[in-house]
Design an enzyme around this catalytic site. Structure first.
Site, PDB file in Angstrom:
ATOM      1  CB  SER A 119      -0.958  -0.053   1.189  1.00  0.00           C
ATOM      2  OG  SER A 119      -1.987   0.896   1.073  1.00  0.00           O
TER       3      SER A 119
ATOM      4  CG  HIS B  34      -5.506  -2.789   1.218  1.00  0.00           C
ATOM      5  ND1 HIS B  34      -4.957  -2.739  -0.044  1.00  0.00           N
ATOM      6  CD2 HIS B  34      -4.906  -1.793   1.936  1.00  0.00           C
ATOM      7  CE1 HIS B  34      -4.074  -1.748  -0.104  1.00  0.00           C
ATOM      8  NE2 HIS B  34      -4.028  -1.169   1.095  1.00  0.00           N
TER       9      HIS B  34
ATOM     10  CG  ASP C 154      -4.230  -4.871  -2.918  1.00  0.00           C
ATOM     11  OD1 ASP C 154      -4.501  -5.256  -4.057  1.00  0.00           O
ATOM     12  OD2 ASP C 154      -5.089  -4.542  -2.094  1.00  0.00           O
TER      13      ASP C 154
END
Length: 386
Positions: free
Chosen positions: A164, A354, A189
């Site tokens: 992230s 996530h 991701d």
């Protein structure tokens, strides 16, 4: 010389026989209560060290949570993490180095490697003089300084891996050549298109989270039941890096009762004594709660800088690249074209949230291990059955 940035080193432990297995979802039978008690970092890492790094104004010190989960100090005893390339792990926004704990145990059982998982600026237990500066440029420079502080002018081969926000910072670090011995880049991701689209709803998401928790166990339970972390083992070790204990002072007097102040867990002895010296007609009650270490809502001005232009920057990095996604729908146009042209390797890991590396550490470790062995960055562990 002022101390600003403080970093920790953690040396990873080998998997414990008979203990929790990484990637385990800990499915419970009917009527059995799930265990939300915290797990210590020492179950996954052998040592934690502080590292001082220089900046323009003096010494930038990153304390404790700027953890570098380190896999090498046990080399003389059992060859666990004693050689191979360094995996430099960068966590997502609001998380800490502890989010990589379970993954670290798994990857070190797969391949020959060392691991450094650091708490980024203003995250975890890192202390910096200017914690409000979370620009991509500043954070990328931090990474380079940490590598230099750890290894000097001749760092070992390094594979940088980021999730992230950490994935975005990994790209900026690689593109700026802050790590001269960089072997490869793995981003987990995060892609420009979906990240930019998500920014509009980010403040609403942050406001929807509980502001405080009555205990660390309560925070761990929330993270699992809300789906923020789907692997209960990882939640039990990583949530301690996301929240901190505060002491709340309540005053009761003739006027009424209310909270008069909050303070973090540690307080100077002199200040503590002064707080006890209140007027006789006041009764002070001290209670503890847990709250978020990082106020992510206040970092909004940096969000666009983390992600805008990220896809093009990723594609220009001149090292082998791996993109791990929780869903194929996350690809944007630039990455779709780049993937068709073979400019990077991509793998989709379904049934993950996530926090892919926390939800499915074994799948992420398998993908990374295969990628690194294929590129001859390292070898599988002797005896590991692939």
């Amino acid at each position: 010389m002022e101390k600003q940035l403080h970093l920790n080193l953690l040396a990873s432990r080998p998997p414990m026989a008979g203990g929790l297995q990484s990637g385990s979802k800990m499915r419970m039978g009917p009527g059995r209560k799930r265990d939300f008690s915290p797990l210590p970092w020492s179950q996954y890492f052998q040592t934690m060290e502080d590292v001082e790094v220089e900046n323009e104004n003096g010494k930038d010190i990153s304390l404790l949570a700027a953890s570098v989960h380190h896999v090498s100090s046990k080399a003389d005893t059992d060859d666990y993490g004693s050689h191979g390339p360094v995996l430099l792990l960068l966590h997502g926004g609001g998380h800490s180095a502890l989010s990589w704990a379970v993954f670290t145990a798994v990857i070190c059982s797969r391949i020959n490697c060392r691991v450094v998982a650091m708490d980024l600026r203003a995250h975890g237990d890192t202390k910096v003089k200017n914690p409000e500066d979370l620009s991509a440029d500043t954070m990328a420079k931090d990474i380079g300084k940490v590598v230099e502080a750890l290894y000097g002018e001749n760092p070992p081969p390094i594979m940088i891996i980021g999730h992230s926000m950490g994935g975005a910072i990994a790209v900026h670090t690689a593109a700026a050549n802050h790590i001269p011995s960089l072997l490869g880049l793995c981003v987990i991701d995060v892609v420009e298109g979906t990240a930019m689209d998500a920014l509009n709803s980010m403040q609403n998401f942050l406001r929807s989270r509980p502001k405080t928790f009555k205990s660390l166990e309560n925070a761990i339970e929330w993270s699992v039941k809300s789906g923020q972390i789907r692997n209960i083992e990882s939640a039990r070790v990583s949530m301690g890096g996301q929240v901190k204990k505060l002491y709340v002072h309540c005053v009761s007097n003739s006027i009424g009762e209310g909270i008069i102040e909050e303070e973090e867990e540690e307080e100077p002895e002199e200040e503590s004594n002064n707080k006890r010296m209140k007027e006789d007609d006041q009764e002070i009650k001290k209670e503890s709660v847990f709250t978020w270490r990082v106020e992510l809502s206040k970092t909004e001005k940096y969000w666009e800088g983390w992600f805008r232009g990220l896809s093009a920057l990723f594609l220009t990095c001149p090292v082998p690249k791996l993109l791990l996604l929780a869903g194929v729908d996350r690809l944007d146009k630039d990455l779709t074209i780049g993937q068709m042209q073979g400019k990077f390797q991509m793998q989709v890991l379904p049934q993950c949230g996530h926090a892919v590396h926390e939800d499915a550490p074994e799948k992420v470790a398998d993908a990374l291990a295969t990628f690194m062995v294929r590129h001859k960055f390292t070898e599988f562990k002797e005896g590991y059955l692939w």
